[in-house]
Design a protein around this motif. Structure first.
Motif, PDB file in Angstrom:
ATOM      1  N   ASP A 160     -40.220  -1.335 111.649  1.00 52.19           N
ATOM      2  CA  ASP A 160     -39.492  -2.562 111.349  1.00 52.19           C
ATOM      3  C   ASP A 160     -40.260  -3.436 110.374  1.00 52.19           C
ATOM      4  O   ASP A 160     -39.680  -4.049 109.480  1.00 52.19           O
ATOM      5  CB  ASP A 160     -39.218  -3.328 112.649  1.00 52.19           C
ATOM      6  CG  ASP A 160     -38.244  -2.565 113.558  1.00 52.19           C
ATOM      7  OD1 ASP A 160     -37.534  -1.679 113.038  1.00 52.19           O
ATOM      8  OD2 ASP A 160     -38.219  -2.848 114.763  1.00 52.19           O
ATOM      9  N   MET A 161     -41.610  -3.484 110.528  1.00 49.15           N
ATOM     10  CA  MET A 161     -42.410  -4.295 109.616  1.00 49.15           C
ATOM     11  C   MET A 161     -42.343  -3.742 108.201  1.00 49.15           C
ATOM     12  O   MET A 161     -42.239  -4.488 107.233  1.00 49.15           O
ATOM     13  CB  MET A 161     -43.859  -4.350 110.106  1.00 49.15           C
ATOM     14  CG  MET A 161     -44.054  -5.131 111.398  1.00 49.15           C
ATOM     15  SD  MET A 161     -45.757  -5.051 111.981  1.00 49.15           S
ATOM     16  CE  MET A 161     -46.608  -5.807 110.597  1.00 49.15           C
ATOM     17  N   ALA A 162     -42.432  -2.383 108.086  1.00 49.43           N
ATOM     18  CA  ALA A 162     -42.368  -1.785 106.747  1.00 49.43           C
ATOM     19  C   ALA A 162     -40.994  -1.987 106.126  1.00 49.43           C
ATOM     20  O   ALA A 162     -40.865  -2.240 104.932  1.00 49.43           O
ATOM     21  CB  ALA A 162     -42.699  -0.288 106.830  1.00 49.43           C
ATOM     22  N   ALA A 163     -39.961  -1.868 106.960  1.00 55.02           N
ATOM     23  CA  ALA A 163     -38.614  -2.027 106.418  1.00 55.02           C
ATOM     24  C   ALA A 163     -38.333  -3.470 106.029  1.00 55.02           C
ATOM     25  O   ALA A 163     -37.577  -3.733 105.093  1.00 55.02           O
ATOM     26  CB  ALA A 163     -37.587  -1.544 107.441  1.00 55.02           C
ATOM     27  N   GLY A 164     -38.967  -4.411 106.735  1.00 53.96           N
ATOM     28  CA  GLY A 164     -38.709  -5.806 106.434  1.00 53.96           C
ATOM     29  C   GLY A 164     -39.615  -6.390 105.375  1.00 53.96           C
ATOM     30  O   GLY A 164     -39.482  -7.561 105.033  1.00 53.96           O
ATOM     31  N   ASP A 165     -40.575  -5.583 104.856  1.00 50.09           N
ATOM     32  CA  ASP A 165     -41.487  -6.079 103.839  1.00 50.09           C
ATOM     33  C   ASP A 165     -40.764  -6.102 102.497  1.00 50.09           C
ATOM     34  O   ASP A 165     -40.329  -5.064 101.995  1.00 50.09           O
ATOM     35  CB  ASP A 165     -42.728  -5.184 103.764  1.00 50.09           C
ATOM     36  CG  ASP A 165     -43.829  -5.836 102.956  1.00 50.09           C
ATOM     37  OD1 ASP A 165     -43.541  -6.779 102.196  1.00 50.09           O
ATOM     38  OD2 ASP A 165     -44.989  -5.401 103.072  1.00 50.09           O
ATOM     39  N   SER A 170     -41.975  -6.456  99.607  1.00 46.60           N
ATOM     40  CA  SER A 170     -42.738  -5.947  98.478  1.00 46.60           C
ATOM     41  C   SER A 170     -42.388  -4.505  98.147  1.00 46.60           C
ATOM     42  O   SER A 170     -42.749  -4.019  97.080  1.00 46.60           O
ATOM     43  CB  SER A 170     -44.236  -6.041  98.771  1.00 46.60           C
ATOM     44  OG  SER A 170     -44.576  -5.243  99.893  1.00 46.60           O
ATOM     45  N   TYR A 171     -41.682  -3.799  99.019  1.00 49.03           N
ATOM     46  CA  TYR A 171     -41.294  -2.424  98.757  1.00 49.03           C
ATOM     47  C   TYR A 171     -39.923  -2.393  98.084  1.00 49.03           C
ATOM     48  O   TYR A 171     -38.981  -3.038  98.540  1.00 49.03           O
ATOM     49  CB  TYR A 171     -41.243  -1.607 100.048  1.00 49.03           C
ATOM     50  CG  TYR A 171     -42.600  -1.376 100.673  1.00 49.03           C
ATOM     51  CD1 TYR A 171     -43.395  -0.292 100.279  1.00 49.03           C
ATOM     52  CD2 TYR A 171     -43.086  -2.233 101.654  1.00 49.03           C
ATOM     53  CE1 TYR A 171     -44.631  -0.078 100.853  1.00 49.03           C
ATOM     54  CE2 TYR A 171     -44.326  -2.012 102.220  1.00 49.03           C
ATOM     55  CZ  TYR A 171     -45.094  -0.937 101.814  1.00 49.03           C
ATOM     56  OH  TYR A 171     -46.327  -0.735 102.384  1.00 49.03           O
ATOM     57  N   LEU A 172     -39.844  -1.607  96.998  1.00 51.91           N
ATOM     58  CA  LEU A 172     -38.566  -1.450  96.315  1.00 51.91           C
ATOM     59  C   LEU A 172     -37.755  -0.362  97.010  1.00 51.91           C
ATOM     60  O   LEU A 172     -38.292   0.677  97.387  1.00 51.91           O
ATOM     61  CB  LEU A 172     -38.783  -1.076  94.850  1.00 51.91           C
ATOM     62  CG  LEU A 172     -39.520  -2.105  93.980  1.00 51.91           C
ATOM     63  CD1 LEU A 172     -39.667  -1.573  92.564  1.00 51.91           C
ATOM     64  CD2 LEU A 172     -38.792  -3.438  93.979  1.00 51.91           C
ATOM     65  N   THR A 173     -36.513  -0.602  97.177  1.00 51.56           N
ATOM     66  CA  THR A 173     -35.628   0.381  97.786  1.00 51.56           C
ATOM     67  C   THR A 173     -34.637   0.970  96.797  1.00 51.56           C
ATOM     68  O   THR A 173     -34.023   1.991  97.086  1.00 51.56           O
ATOM     69  CB  THR A 173     -34.854  -0.252  98.957  1.00 51.56           C
ATOM     70  OG1 THR A 173     -34.120  -1.386  98.474  1.00 51.56           O
ATOM     71  CG2 THR A 173     -35.819  -0.710 100.052  1.00 51.56           C
TER      72      THR A 173
END
Length: 208
Positions: free
Chosen positions: A67-72, A74-77
């Motif tokens: 959840d933390m990675a998905a909510g960051d 700074s990551y482009l999707t």
């Protein structure tokens, strides 16, 4: 008479003592010892499993990390409209103002802090033969999206002649290879165990 009375009293006392002694001995021998108090060992109580509501409240570490990675943010999707992949540039032709192809992008020079510094354009030659690389500053190249397509078109105000006259671009690996090739070889040192030249063969004696 007095001595006989004393002897009788002494004999009576002795008989009483003898009679009382076995009774007291019998009481002492027949009385069983009091039993030692028994020691009871306390078994540990079985562990109580956590209640169902407590298990439900325990967070899962893997789910939390996901959840933390998905909510960051700074990551482009996904790729935005104003973003271009480097693979899109590589191999693209560069056109001049007359819509003539003056070269092809072979590489991109990217700053460590981010951003593209220059596009390495291969100019001159034919089918890669006699071609040289020129680093064209990226701010001199215009990127235009093609309608109804994800293709792009690269144009510049440079001309084929100006690029041919520009200095050739060399990578760090090319510079290091040239530097190593230009280092002089030290041939002044000779081996301490050098071989001495073999003596010249003796001339045959003149025939008489």
């Amino acid at each position: 008479m007095k001595e006989r009375l004393i002897s009788s009293v002494a004999a009576g006392a002795l008989l009483v003592g003898v009679a009382v002694a076995p009774m007291s001995f019998a009481q002492q021998t027949t009385t069983p010892p009091a039993p030692a108090p028994e020691t009871q060992t306390m078994e540990p109580a079985p562990a109580t499993p956590p209640a169902a509501d407590e298990q439900a409240q325990t967070p899962d570490t893997a789910d939390t990390t996901t959840d933390m990675a998905a909510g960051d943010a700074s990551y482009l999707t996904e790729q935005a409209d104003n973003q271009i992949s480097a693979n899109t540039y590589i191999g693209q032709s560069v056109y001049n103002a007359s819509d003539e192809s003056i070269g092809e992008i072979n590489d991109l020079i990217i700053e460590k802090e981010g951003g593209i510094a220059a596009a390495i354009v291969g100019v001159g030659g034919f089918l890669g033969i006699g071609e040289k690389n020129v680093a064209v500053p990226f701010d001199k190249i215009t990127v235009a999206d093609q309608p109804d397509s994800d293709d792009i078109k690269l144009t510049t105000m440079e001309t084929a002649d100006s690029l041919k006259a520009a200095p050739e671009f060399k990578t760090k690996s090319q510079l290091m290879a040239e530097r190593n090739a230009n280092q002089p070889v030290d041939t002044s040192t000779t081996s301490a165990t050098g071989t001495t030249p073999a003596p010249a063969p003796a001339e045959p004696a003149p025939q008489q």
